[in-house]
Design an enzyme around this catalytic site. Structure first.
Site, PDB file in Angstrom:
ATOM      1  N   ALA A 104       0.860  -1.194   0.000  1.00  0.00           N
ATOM      2  CA  ALA A 104       0.000   0.000   0.000  1.00  0.00           C
ATOM      3  C   ALA A 104       0.891   1.237   0.000  1.00  0.00           C
ATOM      4  CB  ALA A 104      -0.872  -0.016   1.242  1.00  0.00           C
ATOM      5  N   GLY A 121       0.806  -5.164   0.950  1.00  0.00           N
ATOM      6  CA  GLY A 121      -0.310  -5.257   0.003  1.00  0.00           C
ATOM      7  C   GLY A 121       0.120  -5.847  -1.333  1.00  0.00           C
ATOM      8  N   GLU A 130      -0.083  -9.435  -0.803  1.00  0.00           N
ATOM      9  CA  GLU A 130      -1.511  -9.784  -0.655  1.00  0.00           C
ATOM     10  C   GLU A 130      -2.192  -9.811  -2.025  1.00  0.00           C
ATOM     11  OE1 GLU A 130      -3.339  -8.356   3.268  1.00  0.00           O
ATOM     12  OE2 GLU A 130      -1.938  -6.761   2.728  1.00  0.00           O
ATOM     13  N   GLU A 177       3.671  -5.390   7.352  1.00  0.00           N
ATOM     14  CA  GLU A 177       2.715  -4.424   7.916  1.00  0.00           C
ATOM     15  C   GLU A 177       2.912  -4.204   9.406  1.00  0.00           C
ATOM     16  OE1 GLU A 177       1.976  -6.681   5.637  1.00  0.00           O
ATOM     17  OE2 GLU A 177       0.401  -5.991   4.272  1.00  0.00           O
TER      18      GLU A 177
HETATM   19  C1  LIG Z   1      -5.247  -2.532   3.812  1.00  0.00           C
HETATM   20  C2  LIG Z   1      -3.773  -2.443   4.078  1.00  0.00           C
HETATM   21  C3  LIG Z   1      -3.013  -3.274   3.148  1.00  0.00           C
HETATM   22  C4  LIG Z   1      -1.708  -3.255   3.053  1.00  0.00           C
HETATM   23  C5  LIG Z   1      -0.849  -2.524   3.966  1.00  0.00           C
HETATM   24  C6  LIG Z   1       0.528  -2.320   3.364  1.00  0.00           C
HETATM   25  O1  LIG Z   1       0.861  -2.765   2.311  1.00  0.00           O
HETATM   26  S1  LIG Z   1       1.521  -1.367   4.314  1.00  0.00           S
HETATM   27  C7  LIG Z   1       2.998  -1.250   3.318  1.00  0.00           C
HETATM   28  C8  LIG Z   1       3.798  -2.495   3.382  1.00  0.00           C
HETATM   29  N1  LIG Z   1       5.032  -2.295   2.684  1.00  0.00           N
HETATM   30  C9  LIG Z   1       6.143  -2.007   3.321  1.00  0.00           C
HETATM   31  O2  LIG Z   1       6.209  -1.937   4.530  1.00  0.00           O
HETATM   32  C10 LIG Z   1       7.366  -1.742   2.475  1.00  0.00           C
HETATM   33  C11 LIG Z   1       8.029  -0.478   2.908  1.00  0.00           C
HETATM   34  N2  LIG Z   1       9.185  -0.210   2.095  1.00  0.00           N
HETATM   35  C12 LIG Z   1      10.369  -0.802   2.309  1.00  0.00           C
HETATM   36  O3  LIG Z   1      10.566  -1.640   3.170  1.00  0.00           O
HETATM   37  C13 LIG Z   1      11.498  -0.362   1.425  1.00  0.00           C
HETATM   38  O4  LIG Z   1      11.233   0.937   1.011  1.00  0.00           O
HETATM   39  C14 LIG Z   1      11.676  -1.287   0.205  1.00  0.00           C
HETATM   40  C15 LIG Z   1      10.387  -1.473  -0.541  1.00  0.00           C
HETATM   41  C16 LIG Z   1      12.226  -2.642   0.671  1.00  0.00           C
HETATM   42  C17 LIG Z   1      12.697  -0.631  -0.774  1.00  0.00           C
HETATM   43  O5  LIG Z   1      13.896  -0.368  -0.084  1.00  0.00           O
HETATM   44  P1  LIG Z   1      15.045   0.498  -0.796  1.00  0.00           P
HETATM   45  O6  LIG Z   1      16.167   0.535   0.189  1.00  0.00           O
HETATM   46  O7  LIG Z   1      15.285   0.000  -2.145  1.00  0.00           O
HETATM   47  O8  LIG Z   1      14.455   1.962  -0.981  1.00  0.00           O
HETATM   48  P2  LIG Z   1      13.897   2.980   0.095  1.00  0.00           P
HETATM   49  O9  LIG Z   1      13.506   2.295   1.328  1.00  0.00           O
HETATM   50  O10 LIG Z   1      14.840   4.114   0.224  1.00  0.00           O
HETATM   51  O11 LIG Z   1      12.558   3.471  -0.623  1.00  0.00           O
HETATM   52  C18 LIG Z   1      12.625   4.230  -1.820  1.00  0.00           C
HETATM   53  C19 LIG Z   1      11.496   5.248  -1.779  1.00  0.00           C
HETATM   54  O12 LIG Z   1      10.258   4.561  -1.836  1.00  0.00           O
HETATM   55  C20 LIG Z   1       9.427   4.972  -0.759  1.00  0.00           C
HETATM   56  N3  LIG Z   1       8.576   3.847  -0.394  1.00  0.00           N
HETATM   57  C21 LIG Z   1       8.951   2.594  -0.147  1.00  0.00           C
HETATM   58  N4  LIG Z   1       7.892   1.826   0.112  1.00  0.00           N
HETATM   59  C22 LIG Z   1       6.818   2.622   0.035  1.00  0.00           C
HETATM   60  C23 LIG Z   1       5.432   2.421   0.201  1.00  0.00           C
HETATM   61  N5  LIG Z   1       4.933   1.203   0.498  1.00  0.00           N
HETATM   62  N6  LIG Z   1       4.622   3.466   0.056  1.00  0.00           N
HETATM   63  C24 LIG Z   1       5.090   4.684  -0.254  1.00  0.00           C
HETATM   64  N7  LIG Z   1       6.412   4.946  -0.433  1.00  0.00           N
HETATM   65  C25 LIG Z   1       7.252   3.920  -0.285  1.00  0.00           C
HETATM   66  C26 LIG Z   1      10.408   5.362   0.329  1.00  0.00           C
HETATM   67  O13 LIG Z   1       9.816   6.205   1.253  1.00  0.00           O
HETATM   68  C27 LIG Z   1      11.475   6.049  -0.486  1.00  0.00           C
HETATM   69  O14 LIG Z   1      10.998   7.327  -0.788  1.00  0.00           O
HETATM   70  P3  LIG Z   1      11.982   8.560  -0.829  1.00  0.00           P
HETATM   71  O15 LIG Z   1      11.096   9.717  -1.107  1.00  0.00           O
HETATM   72  O16 LIG Z   1      12.959   8.270  -1.918  1.00  0.00           O
HETATM   73  O17 LIG Z   1      12.623   8.627   0.505  1.00  0.00           O
END
Ligand SMILES: CC/C=C\CC(=O)SCCNC(=O)CCNC(=O)[C@H](O)C(C)(C)COP(=O)(O)OP(=O)(O)OC[C@H]1O[C@@H](n2cnc3c(N)ncnc32)[C@H](O)[C@@H]1OP(=O)(O)O
Length: 719
Positions: free
Chosen positions: A63, A102, A105, A125
């Site tokens: 998400a 998500g 999922e 999550e």
């Molecule tokens: C009904 C509810 C259903 C579902 C709930 C969910 O899905 S909650 C979200 C679950 N997902 C996560 O927790 C993943 C979170 N992200 C990460 O762990 C890492 O970002 C990831 C994907 C492993 C990538 O890591 P990497 O080191 O390659 O990059 P970085 O972390 O610096 O991220 C790059 C930019 O992307 C933004 N970002 C990452 N994930 C999300 C996201 N899910 N939503 C929005 N934005 C996301 C992150 O903030 C970075 O942004 P920046 O502006 O460059 O700092």
């Protein structure tokens, strides 16, 4: 453009591509795109199968977390995933890069999953204070069984494609093009029955002792979670999956998510996620995270092989750096020769490596570091000794070698003065055990060059650390804030509290260890040495409980004078089974010692409420955080919070001290500090920071706005 595109390959395979860089998060536009694409697929009689993939080799990061702060709009995930699962045409997820939250999922709603071998999968999550509420908590246990689902969902850990294959989450793994393979696979399964592939229709296979498995999981998350709500809710959702039909399980999943979604803990954990990313975009002292020149470090030296030095050697070797490990004391060198390879083996094992990538050589002389590109000095906290080493290094090392100190609070500039090129000197403050703890404070001296700072920051990241750039002042950020915290704890003992009472209050707040158990673990002599160096332990003309014009508690000094140094001597604020013992027991000797001390100083003990313990310890610490921001020693509140969460055991679900102050209300924190300062006018650390006052006067902006406020307000910054 953020969306999901629809195209048809060779006339029969519909391809839905998620497009929302960098991780193709499921934003409103993406969800709308998927919903529209499903409708088009249903209407197109030529289409016989469907593949879902993500743009740029990343399936989906879940998400869109940024949308959580605002009102939810657009198609919700649950019916969207149901619509996919209900299709009468096979749907295949082509998982490249990542399928998280998500994103996974969504993949679980598909009928088949093909993954690239390098992909990472998981339901993280819980780390954001949530649970997998797009059906993940109900589908995953139906696919892989309850125990494995409990593990993945309550820890939120990422798993490799090969582990996902073993668990049965994915159907196939490939080293080649996963999308191409998914398309071929989709064609090959047209016409096969889809009923068994719909996870929502499967029974949840639970072990016969399902209740005890769930109760055990609950006990484990209570113990690990230190008051975190989300892991408990995850177990609740999995209990529903194991004991109720799917539709009722989904209802329970929805209810539990509703309790979490707007909770303070979810906000704190999401703030912690973004803080780490803000801190990763460092730009101190003219250096910048995205375009600084750095030295590539292939060979480094570590000077001093005590506990810290040994840990640093292992952390460097695991990062692929060859290390010259130097120790002048024979006994210590022999111990390191024996311990380091064992530590390295365990560390390599944890990372799934057969052998560590960096080679280590041991030496007793500084002359052996002449060929290295970077040195980390890790001898004990004695300025004169460190200066001698730095001055010697300046002559032994080749020009351009970056010289770092692992000091936990001494002046980096004084060390730099001892060399011929102060621009090459920076602090690298590791936390014990250095090969395990994630935090690294990179201390920028006033003369440190951007290149030296950037080199240390990048090396820290390579070592798997969360590197935070900080300015140069006594104790830097973390230990500077720790001082008023520990000071309050000692004053509370003088006033009538016991070490257990203070520790229980702090552990109840969520710290893994209270301040006294922590002192016993790290050794009471560490602070004693620092206080001695600062001239605080000598008693002069002032009353015993005053030093340098301020209230001072000599209690910890007296403990050290009596040989009670903590776990290492088997006696400290608690007693242990023997030297090196780990189990803390309350000690009647300490009780007696405190009573005698109070009587000698005419202190009448009083009952102290948990609330007062927490307020005095935590607000004194946070107040120093405001002073640090004002002095420009940390770039923003996120830096302080990341330091406290990763280095000092601040509970992540409380965001960090600065975030917590915002949650409590800045006006309330100010009011409490004023109240306690009134009762303790001889304690300068309780005097509210002027930055705190200005923030309150400005209407208490949210923590995310402080950086902007401070940069307008601040006279100078060290960073
Ligand atoms: C009904 C509810 C259903 C579902 C709930 C969910 O899905 S909650 C979200 C679950 N997902 C996560 O927790 C993943 C979170 N992200 C990460 O762990 C890492 O970002 C990831 C994907 C492993 C990538 O890591 P990497 O080191 O390659 O990059 P970085 O972390 O610096 O991220 C790059 C930019 O992307 C933004 N970002 C990452 N994930 C999300 C996201 N899910 N939503 C929005 N934005 C996301 C992150 O903030 C970075 O942004 P920046 O502006 O460059 O700092």
């Amino acid at each position: 453009m953020k969306m999901a595109t629809y195209s048809v390959l060779s006339g029969s395979v519909a391809l839905i591509t998620l497009q929302n860089p960098p991780v193709n998060a499921l934003s409103e536009a993406v969800r709308t795109g998927i919903t529209d694409a499903v409708q088009r697929t249903l209407k197109d009689p030529q289409v016989t199968s469907v593949v879902i993939c993500g743009q740029n080799g990343r399936f989906c990061g879940g998400a869109d977390i940024r949308e959580f702060a605002g009102p939810m709009s657009g198609p919700p995930l649950v019916p969207m995933i149901h619509a996919l699962e209900a299709m009468e045409k096979p749907v295949v997820a082509a998982i490249e890069g990542l399928a998280l939250g998500g994103g996974l999922e969504l993949a679980l709603g598909c009928h088949y999953r093909i993954a690239h071998s390098q992909a990472l999968l998981g339901l993280p999550e819980v780390t954001l204070g949530l649970l997998p509420a797009a059906g993940g908590s109900q589908r995953l246990p139906r696919l892989i069984g309850l125990p494995a689902a409990l593990d993945l969902i309550t820890t939120g850990r990422h798993i490799s494609a090969s582990e996902a294959l073993k668990l049965g989450i994915v159907d196939q793994v490939t080293d080649d093009n996963a999308l191409k393979m998914a398309v071929e696979f989709a064609r090959s399964v047209v016409g096969q029955p889809l009923g068994p592939r719909r996870l929502s229709t499967r029974p949840c296979h639970s072990p016969p002792d399902v209740d005890s498995v769930l109760d055990q999981a609950l006990a484990q998350v209570w113990q690990r979670g230190r008051g975190a709500l989300a892991p408990v809710a995850c177990v609740g959702a999995l209990r529903a999956a194991a004991t109720l039909p799917y539709a009722q399980g989904m209802e329970k999943e929805r209810e539990l998510m509703a309790t979490l979604f707007n909770s303070g803990q979810a906000r704190a954990l999401q703030y912690a996620f973004f803080s780490q990313r803000v801190v990763g975009k460092w730009q101190p002292s003219g250096a910048r995270w995205d375009n600084s020149t750095t030295r590539t470090i292939r060979k480094a030296a570590v000077i001093g092989l005590g506990t810290m030095g040994r840990g640093i050697v292992v952390a460097l070797a695991l990062a692929g750096v060859s290390v010259v490990a130097v120790e002048s004391q024979e006994k210590q060198l022999a111990a390191a020769r024996q311990m380091v390879p064992e530590m390295l083996q365990r560390g390599a094992g944890r990372r799934g490596l057969d052998t560590p990538p960096g080679v280590i050589s041991f030496s007793s002389g500084l002359e052996d570091v002449s060929e290295v590109e970077l040195v980390i000095e890790a001898v004990f906290e004695d300025m004169a000794l460190k200066r001698r080493i730095f001055s010697r290094l300046a002559t032994v090392c080749r020009p351009g070698t970056v010289l770092c100190s692992n000091t936990s609070g001494l002046d980096i500039d004084q060390l730099a003065e001892a060399t011929q090129n102060p621009a090459l000197v920076v602090g690298m403050h590791f936390f014990a055990p250095a090969h395990v703890m994630k935090l690294l404070e990179v201390v920028c001296g006033p003369r440190s060059s951007p290149e030296a700072v950037a080199t240390a920051m990048v090396l820290g990241k390579r070592m798997g650390k969360v590197s935070v750039a900080v300015g140069n002042c006594p104790g830097f950020v973390g230990n500077r804030m720790l001082k008023p915290y520990m000071e309050q704890a000692n004053f509370l003992l003088e006033e009538g509290a016991t070490p257990q009472q203070v520790d229980e209050a702090l552990e109840g707040f969520g710290f893994p260890m209270g301040v006294f158990r922590m002192s016993d673990l790290s050794g009471l002599d560490v602070g004693w040495r620092v206080r001695k160096e600062a001239g605080l332990t000598e008693q002069g003309v002032e009353p015993t409980r005053m030093r340098q014009g301020q209230r001072y508690s000599p209690l910890p000094d007296q403990m050290c004078e009596g040989g009670r140094l903590g776990q290492k001597t088997g006696r400290g604020w608690y007693r242990y089974d023997g030297p090196g013992g780990r189990v803390a027991r309350s000690d009647p000797w300490v009780q007696n010692f405190l009573e005698t001390y109070r009587a000698r100083h005419g202190l009448v003990p009083r009952r102290i409420a948990t609330e007062e313990i927490l307020e005095r310890c935590l607000y004194a610490l946070t107040n120093e955080g405001f002073n640090i921001l004002q002095d420009g020693v940390a770039a923003g509140p996120e830096d302080i919070d990341v330091i406290y969460v990763f280095g000092y055991g601040w509970p992540r679900h409380r965001g960090g001290p600065m975030f917590h102050a915002g949650q409590v209300g800045l006006a309330r924190v100010l009011e409490k500090l004023e109240h306690y300062q009134h009762s303790h006018p001889d304690v300068p650390h309780l005097k509210p920071s002027s930055l705190l006052r200005r923030l309150v006067a400005a209407g208490s902006p949210p923590v995310q706005k402080w950086r902007e406020f401070i940069s307008k307000d601040r006279v100078h910054s060290q960073l």
